[in-house]
Scaffold this motif. Structure first.
Motif, PDB file in Angstrom:
ATOM      1  N   PHE A   1      51.903  79.246  25.454  1.00  0.00           N
ATOM      2  CA  PHE A   1      52.291  77.898  25.497  1.00  0.00           C
ATOM      3  C   PHE A   1      52.083  77.333  27.181  1.00  0.00           C
ATOM      4  O   PHE A   1      52.204  78.338  27.806  1.00  0.00           O
ATOM      5  CB  PHE A   1      53.613  77.566  24.986  1.00  0.00           C
ATOM      6  CG  PHE A   1      53.616  77.583  23.426  1.00  0.00           C
ATOM      7  CD1 PHE A   1      53.280  76.442  22.680  1.00  0.00           C
ATOM      8  CD2 PHE A   1      53.735  78.711  22.696  1.00  0.00           C
ATOM      9  CE1 PHE A   1      53.253  76.467  21.420  1.00  0.00           C
ATOM     10  CE2 PHE A   1      53.905  78.651  21.389  1.00  0.00           C
ATOM     11  CZ  PHE A   1      53.610  77.685  20.674  1.00  0.00           C
ATOM     12  N   VAL A   2      51.748  76.322  27.172  1.00  0.00           N
ATOM     13  CA  VAL A   2      51.651  75.682  28.228  1.00  0.00           C
ATOM     14  C   VAL A   2      52.244  74.472  28.674  1.00  0.00           C
ATOM     15  O   VAL A   2      52.119  73.588  27.472  1.00  0.00           O
ATOM     16  CB  VAL A   2      49.967  75.470  28.996  1.00  0.00           C
ATOM     17  CG1 VAL A   2      49.852  74.583  30.137  1.00  0.00           C
ATOM     18  CG2 VAL A   2      49.350  76.870  28.780  1.00  0.00           C
ATOM     19  N   ILE A   3      52.973  73.938  29.547  1.00  0.00           N
ATOM     20  CA  ILE A   3      53.590  72.912  30.033  1.00  0.00           C
ATOM     21  C   ILE A   3      52.664  71.853  30.630  1.00  0.00           C
ATOM     22  O   ILE A   3      52.378  72.173  31.867  1.00  0.00           O
ATOM     23  CB  ILE A   3      55.018  72.966  30.548  1.00  0.00           C
ATOM     24  CG1 ILE A   3      55.913  73.753  29.540  1.00  0.00           C
ATOM     25  CG2 ILE A   3      55.561  71.531  30.876  1.00  0.00           C
ATOM     26  CD1 ILE A   3      57.289  74.202  30.114  1.00  0.00           C
ATOM     27  N   THR A   4      52.549  70.518  30.433  1.00  0.00           N
ATOM     28  CA  THR A   4      51.701  69.831  31.115  1.00  0.00           C
ATOM     29  C   THR A   4      52.287  68.364  31.766  1.00  0.00           C
ATOM     30  O   THR A   4      53.424  68.491  31.605  1.00  0.00           O
ATOM     31  CB  THR A   4      50.459  69.440  29.888  1.00  0.00           C
ATOM     32  OG1 THR A   4      50.978  68.716  28.688  1.00  0.00           O
ATOM     33  CG2 THR A   4      49.745  70.550  29.215  1.00  0.00           C
ATOM     34  N   SER A   5      51.300  67.672  31.972  1.00  0.00           N
ATOM     35  CA  SER A   5      51.733  66.559  32.924  1.00  0.00           C
ATOM     36  C   SER A   5      52.963  65.776  32.427  1.00  0.00           C
ATOM     37  O   SER A   5      53.778  65.123  33.243  1.00  0.00           O
ATOM     38  CB  SER A   5      50.445  65.707  33.054  1.00  0.00           C
ATOM     39  OG  SER A   5      50.167  64.893  32.104  1.00  0.00           O
ATOM     40  N   PRO A   6      53.244  65.382  30.883  1.00  0.00           N
ATOM     41  CA  PRO A   6      54.281  64.648  30.761  1.00  0.00           C
ATOM     42  C   PRO A   6      55.680  65.213  31.164  1.00  0.00           C
ATOM     43  O   PRO A   6      56.599  64.530  31.442  1.00  0.00           O
ATOM     44  CB  PRO A   6      54.195  64.507  29.402  1.00  0.00           C
ATOM     45  CG  PRO A   6      52.836  64.749  28.896  1.00  0.00           C
ATOM     46  CD  PRO A   6      52.259  65.705  29.974  1.00  0.00           C
ATOM     47  N   CYS A   7      55.667  66.350  31.509  1.00  0.00           N
ATOM     48  CA  CYS A   7      57.028  67.017  32.097  1.00  0.00           C
ATOM     49  C   CYS A   7      57.171  66.831  33.733  1.00  0.00           C
ATOM     50  O   CYS A   7      58.283  66.808  34.226  1.00  0.00           O
ATOM     51  CB  CYS A   7      56.634  68.533  31.960  1.00  0.00           C
ATOM     52  SG  CYS A   7      58.268  69.363  32.381  1.00  0.00           S
ATOM     53  N   ILE A   8      56.039  66.382  34.387  1.00  0.00           N
ATOM     54  CA  ILE A   8      56.246  66.225  35.678  1.00  0.00           C
ATOM     55  C   ILE A   8      57.260  65.181  35.891  1.00  0.00           C
ATOM     56  O   ILE A   8      57.238  63.865  35.710  1.00  0.00           O
ATOM     57  CB  ILE A   8      55.006  65.991  36.286  1.00  0.00           C
ATOM     58  CG1 ILE A   8      53.858  67.020  36.325  1.00  0.00           C
ATOM     59  CG2 ILE A   8      55.018  65.387  37.953  1.00  0.00           C
ATOM     60  CD1 ILE A   8      52.532  66.691  36.725  1.00  0.00           C
ATOM     61  N   ASP A   9      58.251  65.656  36.759  1.00  0.00           N
ATOM     62  CA  ASP A   9      59.292  64.756  37.068  1.00  0.00           C
ATOM     63  C   ASP A   9      60.308  64.370  36.071  1.00  0.00           C
ATOM     64  O   ASP A   9      61.284  63.501  36.000  1.00  0.00           O
ATOM     65  CB  ASP A   9      59.063  63.337  37.882  1.00  0.00           C
ATOM     66  CG  ASP A   9      58.521  63.828  39.270  1.00  0.00           C
ATOM     67  OD1 ASP A   9      58.906  64.801  40.054  1.00  0.00           O
ATOM     68  OD2 ASP A   9      57.579  63.323  39.747  1.00  0.00           O
TER      69      ASP A   9
ATOM     70  N   SER B   1      56.553  65.796  24.568  1.00  0.00           N
ATOM     71  CA  SER B   1      55.318  66.214  24.050  1.00  0.00           C
ATOM     72  C   SER B   1      54.471  66.556  25.115  1.00  0.00           C
ATOM     73  O   SER B   1      53.395  66.505  25.015  1.00  0.00           O
ATOM     74  CB  SER B   1      54.622  65.424  23.118  1.00  0.00           C
ATOM     75  OG  SER B   1      55.240  64.788  22.119  1.00  0.00           O
ATOM     76  N   ALA B   2      55.009  67.552  25.736  1.00  0.00           N
ATOM     77  CA  ALA B   2      54.405  68.280  27.049  1.00  0.00           C
ATOM     78  C   ALA B   2      53.672  69.527  26.772  1.00  0.00           C
ATOM     79  O   ALA B   2      53.197  70.267  27.472  1.00  0.00           O
ATOM     80  CB  ALA B   2      55.162  68.039  28.327  1.00  0.00           C
ATOM     81  N   ILE B   3      54.305  70.219  25.850  1.00  0.00           N
ATOM     82  CA  ILE B   3      53.923  71.615  25.598  1.00  0.00           C
ATOM     83  C   ILE B   3      52.777  71.694  24.475  1.00  0.00           C
ATOM     84  O   ILE B   3      52.947  71.380  23.552  1.00  0.00           O
ATOM     85  CB  ILE B   3      55.190  72.583  25.131  1.00  0.00           C
ATOM     86  CG1 ILE B   3      56.459  72.178  26.180  1.00  0.00           C
ATOM     87  CG2 ILE B   3      55.057  73.834  24.859  1.00  0.00           C
ATOM     88  CD1 ILE B   3      57.686  72.797  25.905  1.00  0.00           C
TER      89      ILE B   3
END
Length: 78
Positions: A3-11, A53-55
């Motif tokens: 799994f990868v965490i993407t841009s919605p997680c930033i900050d 929904s960042a993952i």
């Protein structure tokens, strides 16, 4: 890497995924969380609880988010 965490997680860093992970493979970085590819067991628990929904499973990371695959790898190569 499962799994990868993407841009919605930033900050955002809500941390629901950290609390849910059964193998403690999610680590906090300066601006987001990262999933350790050597520890992840591909269970999907983190994906289900992410409030932004960042993952994604690596094979399903949207094209515009693919740079986060390398960003994740680089975080654990330090």
């Amino acid at each position: 890497m499962a799994f990868v965490i993407t841009s919605p997680c930033i900050d955002e860093k809500a941390a629901d995924c950290v609390e849910t992970c059964p193998v403690d493979c999610i680590h906090e970085g300066e601006d987001q969380y990262y999933i350790d590819p050597d520890t992840c067991i591909d269970c999907g628990a983190c994906e289900a609880v992410c409030p932004v929904s960042a993952i994604y499973q690596e094979d399903f990371v949207p094209e515009e988010e693919k740079t986060f695959i390398e960003k994740n790898r680089a975080f654990f190569q330090k």
